[in-house]
Design a protein around this motif. Sequence first.
Motif, PDB file in Angstrom:
ATOM      1  N   LEU A  66       2.526   5.369  11.260  1.00 34.96           N
ATOM      2  CA  LEU A  66       3.968   4.563  11.027  1.00 34.96           C
ATOM      3  C   LEU A  66       4.984   5.849  11.068  1.00 34.96           C
ATOM      4  N   PHE A  67       4.361   6.965  10.416  1.00 38.60           N
ATOM      5  CA  PHE A  67       5.417   8.191  10.171  1.00 38.60           C
ATOM      6  C   PHE A  67       4.098   9.335  10.002  1.00 38.60           C
ATOM      7  N   THR A  68       4.653  10.389  10.207  1.00 38.33           N
ATOM      8  CA  THR A  68       4.028  11.635   9.828  1.00 38.33           C
ATOM      9  C   THR A  68       2.867  12.032  11.231  1.00 38.33           C
TER      10      THR A  68
ATOM     11  N   LEU B 121      -1.081  -2.542   3.814  1.00 39.97           N
ATOM     12  CA  LEU B 121      -0.460  -1.325   3.339  1.00 39.97           C
ATOM     13  C   LEU B 121       1.113  -1.520   4.189  1.00 39.97           C
ATOM     14  N   VAL B 122       1.074  -2.283   5.051  1.00 38.14           N
ATOM     15  CA  VAL B 122       2.182  -2.241   5.900  1.00 38.14           C
ATOM     16  C   VAL B 122       3.035  -3.414   5.887  1.00 38.14           C
ATOM     17  N   LYS B 146      -1.834   8.955   1.646  1.00 37.32           N
ATOM     18  CA  LYS B 146      -1.436   7.421   2.139  1.00 37.32           C
ATOM     19  C   LYS B 146       0.085   7.441   1.676  1.00 37.32           C
ATOM     20  N   LEU B 148       2.827   9.572   2.121  1.00 40.03           N
ATOM     21  CA  LEU B 148       3.486   9.720   3.069  1.00 40.03           C
ATOM     22  C   LEU B 148       3.331   9.039   4.419  1.00 40.03           C
ATOM     23  N   LYS B 149       2.173   8.548   4.590  1.00 37.63           N
ATOM     24  CA  LYS B 149       1.876   7.756   5.673  1.00 37.63           C
ATOM     25  C   LYS B 149       2.436   6.118   5.718  1.00 37.63           C
ATOM     26  N   TYR B 150       2.230   5.663   4.669  1.00 44.21           N
ATOM     27  CA  TYR B 150       2.895   4.390   4.304  1.00 44.21           C
ATOM     28  C   TYR B 150       4.031   4.371   3.209  1.00 44.21           C
ATOM     29  N   PRO B 151       5.206   4.993   3.609  1.00 45.25           N
ATOM     30  CA  PRO B 151       6.199   5.148   2.672  1.00 45.25           C
ATOM     31  C   PRO B 151       6.886   4.013   2.070  1.00 45.25           C
TER      32      PRO B 151
END
Lengths: 224, 224
Positions: A66-68, B121-122, B146, B148-151
């Motif tokens: 999604l990000f990073t 988580l999305v 997680k 930062l990856k799924y803020p």
Amino acid sequence: MEIQVMTNILDKNDRIAAEVNAIVSAHGIFCLNLLGSPGAGKTSLLERTIAELADEVNLAVIEGDLFTAKDAERIARQGAPVIQINTGGGCHLDAAMVKGVLDKLDLYSLDMIVIENVGNLVCPAEFNIGEDVKAVVLSVTEGEDKPLKYPLVFKEAGAVVLNKVDLLPYLNFDMAAVKADVCSIHPEAALMEVSCQTGTGLAGWYDWLKVQIANKKAGCWRNG
Amino acid sequence: MEIQVMTNILDKNDRIAAEVNAIVSAHGIFCLNLLGSPGAGKTSLLERTIAELADEVNLAVIEGDLFTAKDAERIARQGAPVIQINTGGGCHLDAAMVKGVLDKLDLYSLDMIVIENVGNLVCPAEFNIGEDVKAVVLSVTEGEDKPLKYPLVFKEAGAVVLNKVDLLPYLNFDMAAVKADVCSIHPEAALMEVSCQTGTGLAGWYDWLKVQIANKKAGCWRNG
């Protein structure tokens, strides 16, 4: 109306996926779509795989997040070519995203491309992104009820990698039940018990990959 | 065109979510939307919560799953009223699904409704389903990267429950990093370290719930 829109999206996606697969197939490259929940161990599995197969397989990775670029940075540290796709919050990769980055890879030099999808056991299973086959990583810490609760991804996956078996002594996890459920959903799926922490069981995974790569070079893989 | 369709869906969803919240609020019921990856421990957290708060809180559960009633059966065994919603493969609950089952609950008798969303988580983070507040369960086995990856889900959640801390001795998990990242995304989020296996830290979760329930009865919660 909503169904119509979805049908159009999937039809368009499938056409682009066929394009992607035609391109990699022209180079004899085996293309794997790697799925799993957040934290199942997809990136850890790739780190070990790159290190182990370095001498035998020319492998590149496309990372979906999604990000990073956290996962791409981990892959790059192992010395493999890696391309990051950020979906900007989107819950899955689609074929157009993959097509858009293919020309950043040196396709002439590769035996295998692994596309690590967004961490999500639901949506990515619905989208063909040009792969020859899907594989799903399920951590035993997620519980043995997951195949029946998320059947599509297990139905779609040619290989089911049960990861983090080093933690089994500290969990209530019914290995026989999960195997029976996977078999009931997808009897032909290859099923492996591994630990990316200790290395247990990974030889079976490497062998499975090498068979897929050899089959692809022999022209045995057909998409869809 | 795609954006337009999405905007319409979300606008319609938000109107129905406002309806749902108005209904539960008329009864002074605190409504929690519980999110997390597959296997993070959402159902285990509810099992413990129902048993622990049985004497103090009248609690019902709405269970969201793609398929099966496995989680609803676990909740029912704890003696709480439970309604199962099967999305039939859909990756999240929406407000209309919740509205459609509300009249199956005895709203006159309840202090709290917990809606356990689909394990993902999305997508669920994008949909208001009538809750007063969201909470997210993150298992430490998923790794500290997680937030930062799924803020979005961490930005939306009023409480972040770090579960399975009993497994920390067997993991490489940087607790300080995950806390710093959650704080950077959502400084006001309540952060708890718990184990639904051993019971560690759950007192803080129960206290947090009781404060939310009291605030709702006092009319402090406003949706959106």
